[in-house]
Motif scaffolding. Structure first.
Motif, PDB file in Angstrom:
ATOM      1  N   SER A 124      -5.287  -1.004  -3.241  1.00 19.61           N
ATOM      2  CA  SER A 124      -5.032  -0.007  -3.579  1.00 19.61           C
ATOM      3  C   SER A 124      -6.838   0.546  -3.492  1.00 19.61           C
ATOM      4  O   SER A 124      -7.218   1.589  -2.928  1.00 19.61           O
ATOM      5  N   GLN A 175       2.428   1.543  -3.673  1.00 15.14           N
ATOM      6  CA  GLN A 175       1.359   2.265  -4.107  1.00 15.14           C
ATOM      7  C   GLN A 175       1.013   3.682  -4.437  1.00 15.14           C
ATOM      8  O   GLN A 175       1.730   4.179  -5.638  1.00 15.14           O
ATOM      9  N   ARG A 235       0.951  -1.174   0.142  1.00 13.70           N
ATOM     10  CA  ARG A 235       0.153  -0.016  -0.223  1.00 13.70           C
ATOM     11  C   ARG A 235       1.001   1.193  -0.398  1.00 13.70           C
ATOM     12  O   ARG A 235       0.568   1.960  -0.489  1.00 13.70           O
TER      13      ARG A 235
END
Length: 148
Positions: A73, A44, A41
């Motif tokens: 996401s 991302q 995460r």
């Protein structure tokens, strides 16, 4: 993309320091799959292709499902994560973009419903460590694919 610099070779002491942080996180007692969710995460959010590639591979090796990796996401809109994981993902986002809103008391309490103080600090260390790795990878020009 061509790497700008091999940070491991140019400054091995800095690299060893990062490995010590990584060792601390890995020995913290946090669930290994949860650590990988944190890493994916944050990567991302930071746009780190190298770390995304590495940690999705690592998550799969730990038995993480494709569905949970793909939906990470958009975790808020997905029912595949536990309440504890959701709290950690919210914390990961808050710490990764700390200047946006900080970590609210509400979020702190949400995380503390599932994790004790020691675990909370370990979570913060895990989030900070992957953010450091992301920044190293991006600023030195490391790119995917990651090959072990």
């Amino acid at each position: 993309m061509q790497a700008r610099i091999n940070h491991r070779a140019v400054n091995p002491e800095a690299y060893q320091t990062m490995l010590k942080l990584e060792k601390f996180v890995n020995e913290s007692g946090l669930d290994k799959k949860l650590i990988e969710l944190i890493k994916i995460r944050a990567s991302q959010i930071n746009g780190c292709a190298f770390c995304m590639d590495m940690h999705t591979q690592d998550a799969r090796k730990l038995g993480e499902t494709e569905q949970r990796i793909y939906l990470l996401s958009v975790w808020r809109e997905s029912a595949v994560y536990t309440e504890a994981e959701r709290a950690v993902l919210a914390l990961t986002e808050a710490v990764t973009v700390i200047t946006a809103n900080g970590v609210s008391e509400e979020l702190y309490q949400q995380v503390r419903e599932h994790f004790d103080e020691n675990q909370y600090v370990s979570l913060i260390m895990a989030i900070n460590t992957i953010n450091c790795w992301n920044r190293i990878a991006i600023s030195t020009g490391m790119s995917a694919p990651y090959n072990k």
